[in-house]
Design a protein around this motif. Structure first.
Motif, mmCIF file in Angstrom:
data_model
loop_
_atom_site.group_PDB
_atom_site.id
_atom_site.type_symbol
_atom_site.label_atom_id
_atom_site.label_comp_id
_atom_site.label_asym_id
_atom_site.label_seq_id
_atom_site.Cartn_x
_atom_site.Cartn_y
_atom_site.Cartn_z
ATOM 1 N N ILE A 187 0.667 -1.343 -0.383
ATOM 2 C CA ILE A 187 -0.145 -0.126 -0.122
ATOM 3 C C ILE A 187 1.045 1.388 0.401
ATOM 4 N N LEU A 188 1.876 1.799 0.646
ATOM 5 C CA LEU A 188 3.011 2.583 0.643
ATOM 6 C C LEU A 188 3.386 2.939 -0.420
ATOM 7 N N HIS A 189 4.469 1.584 -1.176
ATOM 8 C CA HIS A 189 4.404 1.576 -2.391
ATOM 9 C C HIS A 189 3.238 1.935 -3.166
ATOM 10 N N PHE A 190 2.377 1.849 -3.471
ATOM 11 C CA PHE A 190 1.379 2.093 -4.439
ATOM 12 C C PHE A 190 0.742 3.698 -4.376
ATOM 13 N N THR A 191 0.952 3.595 -2.593
ATOM 14 C CA THR A 191 0.762 5.662 -2.634
ATOM 15 C C THR A 191 1.748 6.365 -3.363
ATOM 16 N N GLY A 192 3.425 5.408 -2.856
ATOM 17 C CA GLY A 192 3.909 6.700 -3.096
ATOM 18 C C GLY A 192 4.398 7.038 -4.533
ATOM 19 N N THR A 193 3.997 5.560 -5.696
ATOM 20 C CA THR A 193 3.796 5.464 -7.260
ATOM 21 C C THR A 193 3.009 6.973 -7.363
ATOM 22 N N LEU A 194 2.000 6.274 -6.707
ATOM 23 C CA LEU A 194 0.653 7.437 -7.312
ATOM 24 C C LEU A 194 0.868 8.933 -7.232
ATOM 25 N N LEU A 195 1.295 9.241 -6.032
ATOM 26 C CA LEU A 195 1.761 11.052 -5.304
ATOM 27 C C LEU A 195 2.917 11.038 -6.933
ATOM 28 N N VAL A 196 4.335 10.369 -7.241
ATOM 29 C CA VAL A 196 4.769 10.341 -7.806
ATOM 30 C C VAL A 196 4.663 10.722 -9.497
ATOM 31 N N LEU A 253 8.032 20.851 -7.662
ATOM 32 C CA LEU A 253 7.752 20.123 -7.303
ATOM 33 C C LEU A 253 8.755 18.666 -7.704
ATOM 34 N N TRP A 254 9.473 18.904 -8.804
ATOM 35 C CA TRP A 254 10.394 17.557 -9.371
ATOM 36 C C TRP A 254 11.319 16.959 -8.571
ATOM 37 N N ILE A 255 11.695 17.779 -7.215
ATOM 38 C CA ILE A 255 12.243 17.809 -5.866
ATOM 39 C C ILE A 255 11.383 16.696 -4.642
ATOM 40 N N PHE A 256 10.791 16.983 -5.165
ATOM 41 C CA PHE A 256 10.036 15.845 -4.268
ATOM 42 C C PHE A 256 9.419 14.329 -4.943
ATOM 43 N N VAL A 257 9.654 14.649 -5.810
ATOM 44 C CA VAL A 257 8.591 12.760 -7.593
ATOM 45 C C VAL A 257 10.022 11.872 -6.756
ATOM 46 N N PRO A 258 11.465 11.819 -6.143
ATOM 47 C CA PRO A 258 11.828 11.010 -5.876
ATOM 48 C C PRO A 258 11.565 10.855 -4.030
ATOM 49 N N ILE A 259 11.361 12.001 -3.865
ATOM 50 C CA ILE A 259 11.397 11.896 -1.807
ATOM 51 C C ILE A 259 9.912 10.323 -1.477
ATOM 52 N N MET A 260 8.673 11.441 -2.987
ATOM 53 C CA MET A 260 7.902 10.487 -2.327
ATOM 54 C C MET A 260 7.767 9.032 -2.677
ATOM 55 N N GLY A 261 8.313 8.978 -4.232
ATOM 56 C CA GLY A 261 8.592 7.608 -4.702
ATOM 57 C C GLY A 261 8.826 6.682 -3.291
ATOM 58 N N TYR A 262 10.279 6.568 -3.205
ATOM 59 C CA TYR A 262 11.215 6.303 -2.289
ATOM 60 C C TYR A 262 11.002 6.607 -0.662
ATOM 61 N N GLY A 263 10.541 7.653 -0.472
ATOM 62 C CA GLY A 263 10.003 7.482 1.291
ATOM 63 C C GLY A 263 8.959 6.468 1.096
ATOM 64 N N PHE A 264 7.673 6.457 0.711
ATOM 65 C CA PHE A 264 7.024 5.742 0.912
ATOM 66 C C PHE A 264 7.265 3.810 1.178
ATOM 67 N N ALA A 265 8.145 3.457 -0.144
ATOM 68 C CA ALA A 265 9.022 2.472 -0.349
ATOM 69 C C ALA A 265 9.853 2.078 0.839
ATOM 70 N N TRP A 266 10.636 3.054 1.409
ATOM 71 C CA TRP A 266 11.655 3.111 1.957
ATOM 72 C C TRP A 266 10.433 2.239 3.566
ATOM 73 N N VAL A 267 10.135 3.748 4.409
ATOM 74 C CA VAL A 267 8.924 3.640 5.499
ATOM 75 C C VAL A 267 8.465 1.379 5.664
ATOM 76 N N GLY A 268 7.978 1.890 3.543
ATOM 77 C CA GLY A 268 7.462 0.328 4.363
ATOM 78 C C GLY A 268 8.265 -1.211 4.348
ATOM 79 N N HIS A 269 9.733 -1.085 3.742
ATOM 80 C CA HIS A 269 10.319 -1.811 3.513
ATOM 81 C C HIS A 269 11.139 -2.080 5.435
ATOM 82 N N TYR A 270 11.641 -1.255 5.835
ATOM 83 C CA TYR A 270 12.025 -1.461 6.715
ATOM 84 C C TYR A 270 11.565 -1.210 7.859
ATOM 85 N N PHE A 271 10.093 -0.364 8.117
ATOM 86 C CA PHE A 271 8.817 -0.872 9.602
ATOM 87 C C PHE A 271 8.076 -2.212 8.618
ATOM 88 N N PHE A 272 7.764 -2.636 8.366
ATOM 89 C CA PHE A 272 6.417 -3.577 7.590
ATOM 90 C C PHE A 272 7.175 -4.715 6.847
#
Length: 107
Positions: free
Chosen positions: A25-34, A49-68
């Motif tokens: 779900i976090l991956h999906f959300t991050g990719t949607l925000l990208v 806004l382009w600065i936030f593209v990798p932050i959203m994509g990787y941020g959500f994904a890495w939280v998913g991997h680290y915590f879940f």
């Protein structure tokens, strides 16, 4: 684990590293925000806004991997295939080919 040689092999590995529902779900959300940010950046002509593209994509994904998922993101070992697979998983979930619940994948 030996080095993966084909993308088909990699995608199966990628999905196995994304079994946790919250992680997906976090991956999906991050990719949607990208996608949303990219469209907004182009539509508004706002390059900041382009600065936030990798932050959203990787941020959500890495939280998913680290915590879940509690594993290391595939990005660190296979950066290009991992990026392609993130988009592929997004669209596979969107069209119903796979579910948010990784234990129900039938590929």
């Amino acid at each position: 684990m030996s080095r993966i040689k084909t993308y088909a092999e990699f995608y199966q590995f990628y999905l196995s590293e994304h079994q946790n529902k919250t992680c997906r779900i976090l991956h999906f959300t991050g990719t949607l925000l990208v996608f949303v940010l990219a469209v907004l950046a182009v539509y508004l002509g706002n390059n900041v806004l382009w600065i936030f593209v990798p932050i959203m994509g990787y941020g959500f994904a890495w939280v998913g991997h680290y915590f879940f998922e509690k594993n290391k993101p595939a990005t660190f070992s296979y950066p290009l295939w991992s990026l392609v697979s993130d988009f592929r998983m997004f669209f596979d979930i969107l069209i119903g080919k796979i579910s948010f619940d990784g234990n129900k994948d039938k590929l």
